[in-house]
Design a protein around this motif. Sequence first.
Motif, mmCIF file in Angstrom:
data_model
loop_
_atom_site.group_PDB
_atom_site.id
_atom_site.type_symbol
_atom_site.label_atom_id
_atom_site.label_comp_id
_atom_site.label_asym_id
_atom_site.label_seq_id
_atom_site.Cartn_x
_atom_site.Cartn_y
_atom_site.Cartn_z
ATOM 1 N N GLU A 1 34.874 35.701 34.606
ATOM 2 C CA GLU A 1 34.904 35.425 33.171
ATOM 3 C C GLU A 1 34.802 36.679 32.321
ATOM 4 O OE1 GLU A 1 32.172 33.090 29.801
ATOM 5 O OE2 GLU A 1 31.617 33.057 31.921
ATOM 6 N N GLU A 2 33.913 37.601 32.698
ATOM 7 C CA GLU A 2 33.699 38.795 31.882
ATOM 8 C C GLU A 2 34.957 39.656 31.812
ATOM 9 O OE1 GLU A 2 31.199 39.451 29.915
ATOM 10 O OE2 GLU A 2 30.394 37.502 30.512
ATOM 11 N N GLU A 3 35.678 39.743 32.915
ATOM 12 C CA GLU A 3 36.910 40.536 32.906
ATOM 13 C C GLU A 3 37.987 39.852 32.060
ATOM 14 O OE1 GLU A 3 39.840 42.911 36.049
ATOM 15 O OE2 GLU A 3 38.112 41.760 36.781
ATOM 16 N N VAL A 4 37.991 38.524 32.057
ATOM 17 C CA VAL A 4 38.928 37.777 31.207
ATOM 18 C C VAL A 4 38.657 38.104 29.740
ATOM 19 C CG1 VAL A 4 39.592 35.485 30.379
ATOM 20 C CG2 VAL A 4 39.295 35.889 32.830
ATOM 21 N N LYS A 5 37.369 38.113 29.354
ATOM 22 C CA LYS A 5 37.000 38.417 27.970
ATOM 23 C C LYS A 5 37.390 39.837 27.593
ATOM 24 C CE LYS A 5 33.031 35.259 27.646
ATOM 25 N NZ LYS A 5 31.546 35.195 27.487
ATOM 26 N N ALA A 6 37.150 40.783 28.506
ATOM 27 C CA ALA A 6 37.488 42.178 28.237
ATOM 28 C C ALA A 6 38.999 42.347 28.070
ATOM 29 C CB ALA A 6 36.971 43.070 29.364
ATOM 30 N N ASN A 7 39.769 41.701 28.943
ATOM 31 C CA ASN A 7 41.227 41.776 28.843
ATOM 32 C C ASN A 7 41.731 41.148 27.552
ATOM 33 O OD1 ASN A 7 41.498 43.056 31.270
ATOM 34 N ND2 ASN A 7 41.978 41.213 32.450
ATOM 35 N N HIS B 1 46.548 36.568 33.754
ATOM 36 C CA HIS B 1 46.031 36.224 35.081
ATOM 37 C C HIS B 1 46.448 34.805 35.487
ATOM 38 C CE1 HIS B 1 43.196 35.029 31.985
ATOM 39 N NE2 HIS B 1 42.691 34.128 32.796
ATOM 40 N N GLY C 1 33.309 46.816 26.167
ATOM 41 C CA GLY C 1 32.472 47.611 27.058
ATOM 42 C C GLY C 1 31.245 48.217 26.413
ATOM 43 N N VAL D 1 41.959 39.028 38.059
ATOM 44 C CA VAL D 1 40.653 39.197 37.416
ATOM 45 C C VAL D 1 39.562 38.740 38.365
ATOM 46 C CG1 VAL D 1 41.513 38.958 35.059
ATOM 47 C CG2 VAL D 1 40.825 36.917 36.337
ATOM 48 N N SER D 2 38.385 39.349 38.197
ATOM 49 C CA SER D 2 37.267 39.031 39.080
ATOM 50 C C SER D 2 36.387 37.907 38.547
ATOM 51 C CB SER D 2 36.406 40.278 39.296
ATOM 52 O OG SER D 2 35.924 40.766 38.051
ATOM 53 N N LYS E 1 41.410 43.667 24.783
ATOM 54 C CA LYS E 1 42.404 44.732 24.960
ATOM 55 C C LYS E 1 43.787 44.251 24.514
ATOM 56 C CE LYS E 1 40.004 46.855 28.889
ATOM 57 N NZ LYS E 1 40.053 47.072 30.367
#
Length: 259
Positions: free
Chosen positions: A112-118, A102, A156, A109-110, A121
């Motif tokens: 912090e949480e999406e950064v962590k999830a990515n 990103h 998740g 990304v939307s 992955k």
Amino acid sequence: MNSREDKLKAFDRLLTIMDELREQCPWDRKQTMESLRHLTIEETYELADAILEHNMDDIKKEIGDLMLHMVFYARIASESGHFDIADVLNTICDKLIARHPHIYGDVKVSGEEEVKANWEKLKLKEGNRSVLEGVPKSLPAMVKAQRIQEKARGAGFDWDNAEQVWTKVQEELEEFQSEVHSGNHEKMENEFGDLLFSLINYARFLNINPENALEKTNKKFIHRFTYMEKAVQAAGNNLHNLTLAEMDKYWDQAKNTEQ
């Protein structure tokens, strides 16, 4: 603050000193990665203490001690031809770029949480067989529980809200109390572990670091207890001669010193 040039000169100075010590100092020549390991762990805890104390001078000092250890490990590895400090730095740079698409790519990304999830992955794509694979086995149990929960969340697998977690805490407390009444020590221990795990989970939902919170309580207890010891001694008495009620009076005095 120092310029980028000054920072690079300081790092080059450390590398030069490390080379000189490794070549000329009997103690430094003798060290191996294994012999340094326990010292590195100790230095890490000293940095952690300084951070909790908000002592910037000590934080600076302890960061320096850890920097020395990192350079030391890289110097030892270079002697066997495995890698050197440039390889270390380039490896972390490459990883940071790859794990932040990103910033260095076209991924959106939307928050912090999406950064962590990515992040989790991407680690799986790099070859990790499990999102939990990166949790060190030798971590203290409380820190390990926190990291396990954070990594599971990145995949998740998590509760929706804090209220659900609090309900789980209450459920685990009831199960623990039930086993206490049963007298089965092994089951008591198992349920106590479940209770602690759920409390750590609840702390995570409240953005409380359980390790930091417990250490602050440890320090608070030490302060109050040592105050009590000194106050009792100053009064010409000994803790062993006091009743619990008498000790509580000194304890309350100690608490008042914190206000």
